[in-house]
Scaffold this motif. Structure first.
Motif, PDB file in Angstrom:
ATOM      1  N   GLU A   1      -6.390  -2.567 -17.894  1.00 11.73           N
ATOM      2  CA  GLU A   1      -7.282  -2.297 -16.760  1.00 11.73           C
ATOM      3  C   GLU A   1      -8.088  -3.535 -16.381  1.00 11.73           C
ATOM      4  O   GLU A   1      -8.264  -3.832 -15.197  1.00 11.73           O
ATOM      5  CB  GLU A   1      -8.230  -1.139 -17.104  1.00 11.73           C
TER       6      GLU A   1
ATOM      7  N   ARG B   1      -2.112  -1.344  -8.543  1.00 12.12           N
ATOM      8  CA  ARG B   1      -2.762  -1.179  -9.847  1.00 12.12           C
ATOM      9  C   ARG B   1      -2.766   0.296 -10.258  1.00 12.12           C
ATOM     10  O   ARG B   1      -2.439   0.639 -11.391  1.00 12.12           O
ATOM     11  CB  ARG B   1      -4.187  -1.699  -9.775  1.00 12.12           C
ATOM     12  N   GLY B   2      -3.141   1.167  -9.353  1.00 12.15           N
ATOM     13  CA  GLY B   2      -3.218   2.590  -9.661  1.00 12.15           C
ATOM     14  C   GLY B   2      -1.879   3.180 -10.066  1.00 12.15           C
ATOM     15  O   GLY B   2      -1.792   3.960 -11.020  1.00 12.15           O
TER      16      GLY B   2
ATOM     17  N   ARG C   1       0.852  -1.194   0.000  1.00 12.94           N
ATOM     18  CA  ARG C   1       0.000   0.000   0.000  1.00 12.94           C
ATOM     19  C   ARG C   1       0.884   1.239   0.000  1.00 12.94           C
ATOM     20  O   ARG C   1       1.969   1.235   0.561  1.00 12.94           O
ATOM     21  CB  ARG C   1      -0.894   0.019   1.242  1.00 12.94           C
TER      22      ARG C   1
ATOM     23  N   THR D   1      -5.835  -6.200 -14.634  1.00 14.82           N
ATOM     24  CA  THR D   1      -5.295  -5.828 -13.323  1.00 14.82           C
ATOM     25  C   THR D   1      -6.376  -5.477 -12.309  1.00 14.82           C
ATOM     26  O   THR D   1      -6.061  -5.033 -11.205  1.00 14.82           O
ATOM     27  CB  THR D   1      -4.337  -4.632 -13.466  1.00 14.82           C
ATOM     28  N   GLN D   2      -7.630  -5.687 -12.639  1.00 22.35           N
ATOM     29  CA  GLN D   2      -8.709  -5.263 -11.748  1.00 22.35           C
ATOM     30  C   GLN D   2      -8.690  -5.962 -10.386  1.00 22.35           C
ATOM     31  O   GLN D   2      -9.205  -5.418  -9.411  1.00 22.35           O
ATOM     32  CB  GLN D   2     -10.068  -5.426 -12.419  1.00 22.35           C
ATOM     33  N   ASP D   3      -8.098  -7.142 -10.290  1.00 16.08           N
ATOM     34  CA  ASP D   3      -8.046  -7.856  -9.013  1.00 16.08           C
ATOM     35  C   ASP D   3      -6.774  -7.571  -8.212  1.00 16.08           C
ATOM     36  O   ASP D   3      -6.565  -8.152  -7.154  1.00 16.08           O
ATOM     37  CB  ASP D   3      -8.173  -9.369  -9.251  1.00 16.08           C
ATOM     38  N   TRP D   4      -5.921  -6.707  -8.727  1.00 14.53           N
ATOM     39  CA  TRP D   4      -4.693  -6.347  -8.016  1.00 14.53           C
ATOM     40  C   TRP D   4      -5.017  -5.409  -6.863  1.00 14.53           C
ATOM     41  O   TRP D   4      -6.041  -4.717  -6.889  1.00 14.53           O
ATOM     42  CB  TRP D   4      -3.723  -5.655  -8.959  1.00 14.53           C
ATOM     43  N   PRO D   5      -4.126  -5.342  -5.867  1.00 16.21           N
ATOM     44  CA  PRO D   5      -4.310  -4.340  -4.823  1.00 16.21           C
ATOM     45  C   PRO D   5      -4.432  -2.942  -5.444  1.00 16.21           C
ATOM     46  O   PRO D   5      -3.710  -2.606  -6.399  1.00 16.21           O
ATOM     47  CB  PRO D   5      -3.039  -4.454  -3.978  1.00 16.21           C
ATOM     48  N   GLN D   6      -5.348  -2.153  -4.939  1.00 20.36           N
ATOM     49  CA  GLN D   6      -5.689  -0.864  -5.531  1.00 20.36           C
ATOM     50  C   GLN D   6      -4.488   0.051  -5.736  1.00 20.36           C
ATOM     51  O   GLN D   6      -4.344   0.666  -6.788  1.00 20.36           O
ATOM     52  CB  GLN D   6      -6.715  -0.170  -4.639  1.00 20.36           C
ATOM     53  N   ASP D   7      -3.611   0.167  -4.739  1.00 19.08           N
ATOM     54  CA  ASP D   7      -2.479   1.082  -4.857  1.00 19.08           C
ATOM     55  C   ASP D   7      -1.465   0.626  -5.902  1.00 19.08           C
ATOM     56  O   ASP D   7      -0.915   1.444  -6.644  1.00 19.08           O
ATOM     57  CB  ASP D   7      -1.790   1.266  -3.503  1.00 19.08           C
TER      58      ASP D   7
END
Length: 183
Positions: free
Chosen positions: A162, A173-174, A12, A165-171
């Protein structure tokens, strides 16, 4: 422009900012969790950055502080970091430049700045892809669809990237999306 960095703690984002801000945030984090997994990345190149956290907060600020703050200007002409190079132009180009306000050098600088502004001064697709690749290899090695997302990255296929990578940790992926597709 001050370089920016992003530090991840256990997957994170811990802190984004100047090198000093990031180093002090890491030091504070280690004070509460000395086993934290922390990696810091250059926000442009995607390279992992190693920081020297020895000493006090004041030592760290002194060590990295000069990279964050530009020195106050003194008297006289500013030091522009001028690098003399040869430019080959036709006589009509030289005549036009000589007639411009400020002379040839000033006119050329204005033209270059206008062109950079018009183009958005963006990094090349290859540079963005390489930065995202470096980051993904360091932070997303165990994430699902990594290989397919890398293919989408190098195909410059943002919608597929996108989706993959939708199942990756949000931070994670972002940050990968920002490195790969943001200008």
């Amino acid at each position: 422009m001050t370089p920016h960095y992003t530090t991840f703690q256990n997957g994170r984002i811990l802190r984004t900012g100047s090198i000093t801000q990031v180093a002090l945030a890491i030091r504070a984090s280690f004070a509460t969790d000395e086993n934290a997994e922390i990696l810091t990345f250059d926000d442009v190149s995607g390279h992992v950055v190693d920081l020297n956290l020895q000493g006090t907060d004041a030592d760290i600020a002194a060590r990295y502080g000069t990279q964050d703050v530009s020195e106050p200007r003194g008297r006289g002409r500013p030091k522009l970091g001028v690098v003399p190079r040869e430019v080959t132009l036709l006589p009509r180009h030289w005549e036009w430049l000589a007639a411009q306000r400020g002379g040839a050098s000033v006119a050329l600088r204005r033209l270059v700045d206008a062109a950079r502004k018009a183009e958005g001064d963006t990094r090349s697709t290859k540079e963005r892809q390489e930065a995202a690749y470096r980051f993904m290899m360091a932070m997303a090695g165990n994430q699902p669809n990594l290989e397919e997302s890398l293919r989408a990255l190098f195909a410059n296929d943002k919608p597929r990237f996108e989706t993959l990578t939708q199942d990756w940790p949000q931070d994670i992926r972002g940050f990968a999306l920002r490195l790969a597709f943001a200008d």
